[in-house]
Design a protein around this motif. Structure first.
Motif, short mmCIF file in Angstrom:
data_model
loop_
_atom_site.label_atom_id
_atom_site.label_comp_id
_atom_site.label_asym_id
_atom_site.label_seq_id
_atom_site.Cartn_x
_atom_site.Cartn_y
_atom_site.Cartn_z
N ARG A 193 0.85 -1.20 0.00
CA ARG A 193 0.00 0.00 0.00
C ARG A 193 0.88 1.25 0.00
NH1 ARG A 193 -3.28 -2.78 -1.21
NH2 ARG A 193 -4.64 -4.15 -0.05
N LYS A 222 10.75 -2.28 3.92
CA LYS A 222 11.92 -2.45 3.05
C LYS A 222 12.05 -3.89 2.56
CE LYS A 222 14.78 -0.97 6.25
NZ LYS A 222 13.81 -0.69 7.32
N THR A 223 11.93 -4.83 3.52
CA THR A 223 12.06 -6.23 3.15
C THR A 223 10.95 -6.64 2.19
OG1 THR A 223 13.09 -6.66 5.28
CG2 THR A 223 12.27 -8.57 4.08
N1 LIG Z 1 3.32 -0.23 2.46
C1 LIG Z 1 2.92 -1.36 3.03
N2 LIG Z 1 1.85 -2.03 2.56
C2 LIG Z 1 1.43 -3.16 3.14
N3 LIG Z 1 2.01 -3.72 4.20
C3 LIG Z 1 3.09 -3.10 4.73
C4 LIG Z 1 3.61 -1.91 4.17
N4 LIG Z 1 4.67 -1.53 4.89
C5 LIG Z 1 4.84 -2.45 5.84
N5 LIG Z 1 3.89 -3.41 5.76
C6 LIG Z 1 3.72 -4.55 6.67
O1 LIG Z 1 4.68 -4.43 7.69
C7 LIG Z 1 5.48 -5.59 7.76
C8 LIG Z 1 6.90 -5.21 8.07
O2 LIG Z 1 7.54 -4.75 6.93
P1 LIG Z 1 9.05 -5.13 6.59
O3 LIG Z 1 9.49 -6.29 7.36
O4 LIG Z 1 9.17 -5.17 5.14
O5 LIG Z 1 9.75 -3.82 7.18
P2 LIG Z 1 11.28 -3.45 7.18
O6 LIG Z 1 11.38 -2.06 6.68
O7 LIG Z 1 12.03 -4.48 6.46
O8 LIG Z 1 11.63 -3.44 8.72
P3 LIG Z 1 13.02 -3.69 9.47
O9 LIG Z 1 13.84 -2.45 9.35
O10 LIG Z 1 12.59 -3.97 10.86
O11 LIG Z 1 13.65 -4.87 8.80
C9 LIG Z 1 5.33 -6.28 6.42
O12 LIG Z 1 5.42 -7.66 6.52
C10 LIG Z 1 3.96 -5.86 5.98
O13 LIG Z 1 3.01 -6.78 6.46
#
Ligand SMILES: Nc1ncnc2c1ncn2[C@@H]1O[C@H](COP(=O)(O)OP(=O)(O)OP(=O)(O)O)[C@@H](O)[C@H]1O
Ligand SMILES: [Mg+2]
Length: 502
Positions: A193, A222-223
């Motif tokens: 989203r 990010k992931t």
């Molecule tokens: N833009 C988005 N749309 C939908 N879901 C999201 C979005 N952003 C984050 N999420 C949800 O939040 C969860 C965490 O995101 P993610 O693990 O990719 O974050 P990250 O930036 O990698 O965090 P970290 O720095 O802790 O590794 C995802 O699994 C997803 O379910």
């Protein structure tokens, strides 16, 4: 003298091995020559027992087995089957003429059953128009190669009966893909989203094969975003699928792999050693950089990776391949991947976050960001800020663009580049080629000069901005690089722009 055809591989290339068996006067014994390593020497005992347990006799004389060529190190147990067959032929249990047609590979268990081995697809795809007799368990993988006939066998006895034409075995029919177009994408961009500018940046990255750094606070996605990069790259061709599958078969053991129809996404943990990343070790297997070949290599928490590990990435990034050394030989594996990396902006993660205050000191932030060595940062063309999205956006039901739609545009943008750049994508352009194909008009150049001064951009940012601007223009099918293309490209140098680097 009996000659049985077999083969072996180094890296992902196979070579033929001739197994010569000679029966001569002397005390009954089995002698192997031709530089066999320990596991081949052990084979003697296995073969002797397997032959007896299959109900056959060993010849009551001296048997000498030579594995040629002698100067190449041959290892593994896949020579058990051809060695055993050679001995049986020397004892006139099989006619020697039976060996003209087939390559034989396979490990024997003591009871005469055949065991699978790794890398069978590497062998068969090297010798088109050939016939192979292989353990049934790795025959499926082996039969993915084009234009080969693979006869699966379960035991030594069955193989002997087949060669004596007492039983018939049909070659495996194994067309792995019926319809390339239906290969699915498992993680889709439509699930993300908001984050429109990040998706846009990743589309640019995919289009020009630019390496990427995502910078943002924890939980910002990010992931999630990185995982979706391989799905917007052009789907792999059949040859590429074969290559990806071959590399996986060289690592994952014993014929239990599936045919790979999608581009790989590998995300080694930051505690990974440089051997895990580049490959090597006792048996010189491919590492993460090769498993990511033709797909994406994702390094999450980039500053946490050890320096020597990141340094080891430099040569595969430059050359698209990696050479690993072991005892006496060197093995080269392909390693052409798109690098996607992620990090928090500071140790606590919240620098620049509008809602949560960052608690780090300037020195801590500097130290944290300084952990990424210049040469690696240098290779990450796009630096993308990934802010957290608010709950009001996450709640939205609005369906955004799917990966297939984005991928269509990426395919078109790549086609333009490949044609103009003589087969290269924009990220691979040399400074001279940039001058030739990616030089903006005066207005655009003036904007870069301005940005260099006012945003304190480093010199290394200069050519990157030009390459990105070229990709942005190609995505619009614009042959000229206009000011707006340059302006967008400048946005993707957030780390260079940062005040703590000036
Ligand atoms: N833009 C988005 N749309 C939908 N879901 C999201 C979005 N952003 C984050 N999420 C949800 O939040 C969860 C965490 O995101 P993610 O693990 O990719 O974050 P990250 O930036 O990698 O965090 P970290 O720095 O802790 O590794 C995802 O699994 C997803 O379910
Ligand atoms: Mg993460």
């Amino acid at each position: 003298m009996i000659r049985v055809k077999s083969c072996a591989f180094v890296g992902i290339h196979a070579f033929p091995v001739d197994i010569e068996v000679d029966r001569g006067a002397g005390l009954p014994q089995l002698i192997t020559v031709g530089l066999p390593d320990a596991s081949v020497r052990e084979a003697k005992e296995r073969i002797r027992t397997a032959i007896k347990n299959s109900g056959f006799e060993l010849p009551p004389e001296k048997i000498t087995i030579n594995l040629a060529p002698a100067d190449v190190k041959k290892e593994g147990a896949a020579f058990d089957l051809p060695m055993a067959l050679g001995i049986l032929a020397a004892n006139e249990i099989i006619p020697a003429s039976a060996f003209q047609t087939f390559f034989f590979c396979g490990e024997l268990a003591l009871d005469g059953k055949l065991r699978p081995f790794r890398g069978s697809l590497i062998l068969t795809s090297q010798f088109p128009k050939s016939s192979f007799i292989l353990p049934a368990e790795c025959a499926k993988e082996a039969a993915w190669a084009k234009n080969v006939r693979v006869f699966p066998v379960q035991t030594l006895r069955e193989t002997v009966d087949f060669l004596n034409q007492k039983i018939s075995i049909l070659p495996l029919k194994n067309n792995p893909i019926h319809d390339l177009a239906t290969a699915t994408i498992d993680s889709d961009f439509s699930e993300v989203r908001g984050q429109r500018h990040v998706k846009r940046a990743l589309e640019i990255a995919a289009s020009g094969r630019h390496h990427v750094l995502l910078v943002g606070p924890p939980g910002s996605g990010k992931t999630m975003l990185a995982r979706r990069l391989p799905g917007i790259l052009p789907p792999p061709s059949w040859e590429e699928m074969l290559e990806i599958t071959k590399i996986r078969g060289a690592v994952e053991n014993h014929g239990k792999i599936e045919f790979v129809t999608t581009r790989p996404f590998r995300s080694p943990h930051h505690s990974a050693s440089s051997i895990a990343l580049t490959g090597g070790g006792a048996d010189a297997r491919p590492g993460e950089v090769s498993l990511a070949h033709l797909g994406a290599l994702f390094l999450d928490e980039l500053p946490e990776f050890k320096r020597d590990v990141l340094e080891a990435l430099r040569s595969p990034i430059e050359d698209g391949m990696i050479t690993v050394s072991r005892a006496k030989t060197q093995v080269t594996y392909p390693a052409k991947f798109q690098l996607i990396t992620a990090m928090n902006p500071c140790p606590c993660g919240y620098l620049g976050d509008p809602l949560k205050r960052c608690r780090c000191s300037m020195a801590q932030i500097q130290k944290y960001q300084g952990k990424i060595s210049g040469p690696i940062l240098d290779r990450l063309d796009l630096q993308i800020e990934v802010p957290r999205v608010g709950s009001e956006i996450l709640r939205q039901e609005e369906k955004s663009e799917s990966s297939i739609v984005i991928r269509e545009r990426v395919i078109q943008a790549q086609a333009i580049q490949l044609k103009r750049n003589h087969g290269k994508l924009n990220a691979q352009l040399s400074p001279n080629e940039i001058r030739r194909w990616a030089w903006p008009a005066a207005e655009g150049l003036a904007l870069i000069e301005q940005a260099m001064k006012h945003l304190h951009l480093s010199a290394r940012a200069y050519f990157k901005i030009l390459k990105i601007a070229r990709t942005v223009a190609d995505m619009e099918k614009s042959s000229d690089i206009e000011k707006k293309h340059v302006a967008e490209a400048i946005q993707y140098r957030s780390l260079d722009r940062a005040w703590w680097r000036s």
